[in-house]
Write a protein that holds these residues in place. Sequence first.
Motif, PDB file in Angstrom:
ATOM      1  N   PHE A 196       7.592  -4.228  -1.560  1.00  0.00           N
ATOM      2  CA  PHE A 196       6.910  -3.137  -1.077  1.00  0.00           C
ATOM      3  C   PHE A 196       7.412  -2.074  -0.235  1.00  0.00           C
ATOM      4  O   PHE A 196       7.401  -0.808  -0.185  1.00  0.00           O
ATOM      5  CB  PHE A 196       5.489  -3.735  -0.343  1.00  0.00           C
ATOM      6  CG  PHE A 196       4.211  -3.843  -1.184  1.00  0.00           C
ATOM      7  CD1 PHE A 196       3.301  -2.666  -1.368  1.00  0.00           C
ATOM      8  CD2 PHE A 196       4.222  -5.060  -1.987  1.00  0.00           C
ATOM      9  CE1 PHE A 196       2.199  -3.079  -2.232  1.00  0.00           C
ATOM     10  CE2 PHE A 196       3.206  -5.306  -2.780  1.00  0.00           C
ATOM     11  CZ  PHE A 196       2.185  -4.193  -2.698  1.00  0.00           C
ATOM     12  N   LEU A 197       8.374  -2.615   0.551  1.00  0.00           N
ATOM     13  CA  LEU A 197       9.058  -1.867   1.677  1.00  0.00           C
ATOM     14  C   LEU A 197      10.258  -0.579   1.015  1.00  0.00           C
ATOM     15  O   LEU A 197      10.381   0.251   1.515  1.00  0.00           O
ATOM     16  CB  LEU A 197       9.787  -2.626   2.614  1.00  0.00           C
ATOM     17  CG  LEU A 197      10.331  -2.019   3.897  1.00  0.00           C
ATOM     18  CD1 LEU A 197       9.400  -1.367   4.879  1.00  0.00           C
ATOM     19  CD2 LEU A 197      11.270  -3.306   4.668  1.00  0.00           C
ATOM     20  N   SER A 198      11.041  -1.408  -0.106  1.00  0.00           N
ATOM     21  CA  SER A 198      11.830  -0.497  -0.540  1.00  0.00           C
ATOM     22  C   SER A 198      11.456   0.832  -1.535  1.00  0.00           C
ATOM     23  O   SER A 198      10.826   0.335  -2.215  1.00  0.00           O
ATOM     24  CB  SER A 198      12.871  -1.515  -1.276  1.00  0.00           C
ATOM     25  OG  SER A 198      14.010  -0.726  -1.694  1.00  0.00           O
ATOM     26  N   SER A 211       5.169   7.498   0.947  1.00  0.00           N
ATOM     27  CA  SER A 211       5.823   7.617   2.329  1.00  0.00           C
ATOM     28  C   SER A 211       6.265   6.624   3.029  1.00  0.00           C
ATOM     29  O   SER A 211       5.954   5.141   2.524  1.00  0.00           O
ATOM     30  CB  SER A 211       5.022   8.387   3.430  1.00  0.00           C
ATOM     31  OG  SER A 211       3.783   7.267   3.841  1.00  0.00           O
ATOM     32  N   VAL A 212       7.263   6.517   4.011  1.00  0.00           N
ATOM     33  CA  VAL A 212       8.016   5.379   4.566  1.00  0.00           C
ATOM     34  C   VAL A 212       6.632   4.601   5.212  1.00  0.00           C
ATOM     35  O   VAL A 212       6.501   3.285   5.278  1.00  0.00           O
ATOM     36  CB  VAL A 212       8.863   5.689   5.804  1.00  0.00           C
ATOM     37  CG1 VAL A 212       9.219   4.518   6.761  1.00  0.00           C
ATOM     38  CG2 VAL A 212       9.976   6.481   5.176  1.00  0.00           C
ATOM     39  N   GLU A 213       5.725   5.309   5.887  1.00  0.00           N
ATOM     40  CA  GLU A 213       4.558   4.543   6.423  1.00  0.00           C
ATOM     41  C   GLU A 213       3.692   3.850   5.487  1.00  0.00           C
ATOM     42  O   GLU A 213       3.263   2.793   5.608  1.00  0.00           O
ATOM     43  CB  GLU A 213       3.641   5.721   7.212  1.00  0.00           C
ATOM     44  CG  GLU A 213       4.274   6.256   8.502  1.00  0.00           C
ATOM     45  CD  GLU A 213       5.121   7.146   8.024  1.00  0.00           C
ATOM     46  OE1 GLU A 213       5.448   7.556   6.779  1.00  0.00           O
ATOM     47  OE2 GLU A 213       6.067   7.531   9.048  1.00  0.00           O
ATOM     48  N   ARG A 216       5.368   0.678   4.268  1.00  0.00           N
ATOM     49  CA  ARG A 216       5.686  -0.392   5.375  1.00  0.00           C
ATOM     50  C   ARG A 216       4.025  -0.860   5.540  1.00  0.00           C
ATOM     51  O   ARG A 216       3.953  -2.193   6.225  1.00  0.00           O
ATOM     52  CB  ARG A 216       6.012   0.333   6.785  1.00  0.00           C
ATOM     53  CG  ARG A 216       7.480   0.552   6.724  1.00  0.00           C
ATOM     54  CD  ARG A 216       7.831   1.194   8.092  1.00  0.00           C
ATOM     55  NE  ARG A 216       9.267   1.631   8.254  1.00  0.00           N
ATOM     56  CZ  ARG A 216       9.819   2.056   9.165  1.00  0.00           C
ATOM     57  NH1 ARG A 216       9.347   2.351  10.403  1.00  0.00           N
ATOM     58  NH2 ARG A 216      11.046   2.523   9.132  1.00  0.00           N
ATOM     59  N   ARG A 217       3.071  -0.310   4.968  1.00  0.00           N
ATOM     60  CA  ARG A 217       1.794  -0.800   5.240  1.00  0.00           C
ATOM     61  C   ARG A 217       1.406  -2.157   4.971  1.00  0.00           C
ATOM     62  O   ARG A 217       0.852  -2.963   5.865  1.00  0.00           O
ATOM     63  CB  ARG A 217       0.834   0.017   4.465  1.00  0.00           C
ATOM     64  CG  ARG A 217      -0.721  -0.101   5.031  1.00  0.00           C
ATOM     65  CD  ARG A 217      -1.696   0.924   4.188  1.00  0.00           C
ATOM     66  NE  ARG A 217      -1.217   2.247   4.401  1.00  0.00           N
ATOM     67  CZ  ARG A 217      -1.509   2.956   5.548  1.00  0.00           C
ATOM     68  NH1 ARG A 217      -2.314   2.558   6.479  1.00  0.00           N
ATOM     69  NH2 ARG A 217      -1.154   4.305   5.513  1.00  0.00           N
ATOM     70  N   TYR A 218       1.692  -2.576   3.845  1.00  0.00           N
ATOM     71  CA  TYR A 218       1.507  -3.953   3.447  1.00  0.00           C
ATOM     72  C   TYR A 218       2.208  -5.156   4.180  1.00  0.00           C
ATOM     73  O   TYR A 218       1.432  -5.920   4.677  1.00  0.00           O
ATOM     74  CB  TYR A 218       1.761  -4.123   1.863  1.00  0.00           C
ATOM     75  CG  TYR A 218       1.863  -5.573   1.274  1.00  0.00           C
ATOM     76  CD1 TYR A 218       0.522  -6.183   1.150  1.00  0.00           C
ATOM     77  CD2 TYR A 218       3.029  -6.295   0.914  1.00  0.00           C
ATOM     78  CE1 TYR A 218       0.488  -7.608   0.782  1.00  0.00           C
ATOM     79  CE2 TYR A 218       2.986  -7.707   0.598  1.00  0.00           C
ATOM     80  CZ  TYR A 218       1.599  -8.150   0.557  1.00  0.00           C
ATOM     81  OH  TYR A 218       1.448  -9.296  -0.050  1.00  0.00           O
TER      82      TYR A 218
END
Length: 391
Positions: A196-198, A211-213, A216-218
């Motif tokens: 999820f992050l990458s 977006s980056v945000e 990062r949400r999950y």
Amino acid sequence: MTAPALFQPLTLRGVTLKNRIGVSPMCMYSSEDGFATDFHLVHFGRFALGGAGLVIMEATAVDPAGRISPYDAGIWSDEHIPGLARVASFVAASGAVPGIQLGHAGRRASVREPWFAGAPLGDDAVEQGYPEGSPWVTQAPSAQPAGPEFPTPAEMTADDVRGSIEAWAAAARRAVTAGFRFIELHGAHGYLLHSFLSPLSNFRTDEFGGSVEGRRRYPLEVVRAIRAAVDDDIALSYRVSSVDGFEGGLDIDDTVDFARDLKAAGIDIIDTSSGGITTDRSMDTRVRRGYAFHADFSRAVREGADMPAATVGLITDPHQAESLLSHGDADMVLLGREMLNNPNWAHHALAALADSHEEWDIRYGSAIAPRAGTLARLAASGETPLTRFSM
């Protein structure tokens, strides 16, 4: 005399480790339906007897679909608690803090054991002796396979994502009930949190992507849910892949910034690893393996995010480990393969750094002083283990 840095205690939230030596979580592929067995009791128990301050049980699946292989440990059911509790209880009684790594393998699930190269299970898996239900449909933020040889995973819906967050929280509650005081979230190596992050694996356009945000949400919601689900004195760790190692992927600056968010969400220490976002070897990797090859990453995190960091990866020698801590590269070291080779590594490290056997279990005392004295006498006489064969 001041104790070596390696043997100074470390307090993380409400948990104090007697030293800064941890056993890194290592999957052992020895469970059926996720259940811990006598093997796990003995395997993890011997590390505690060997002097480690922290023993982290292997990646333990929060969901059956999140198992790396059919033989992974599990914590998706209350029925798993008693077996895990035996392990945690013995580790604690033997002087170490019992830890557990919670994981979900995402699109890298449903594979064979590493001695079969970790290849994806085929449609003939049951005929080859694997349990019913093998292989299974894997899950990911986007319908993109982990590599050329991997099947396309199912893209998780927003409801799937929210249900998964609760699965992590429920697993953490079970871990605490079982007696674990240190919980690590596996957010590295291409598994679900990492994917999820990458930007190399998350192509979503909803609130959990873009977006980056969004990316990062999950993982951050998983952390917040776990922090809310457990007592405030439970220590939380998060394993990161510090860099993806591929063009367009996460770099160390991204990870340091993410670590700040993790700290705000309730994480107490970052476990710095690297790589794994794809199995495509045709892409140019930037991760060079060498002794303590993640130390630069742990230093960057502890300095840039102002929080404790652990380093792992080819840490083999007590003096090397001591240097990593005394020079500010990390707050603790995690050892994996070296512990498999020598479960008493921590005891030997204390003897090497402080000429002390005071932590050695008295029941094993006959292995220390008398043996050392005999070996010293033989060495003084010029005798070696091969003397008898050279006569």
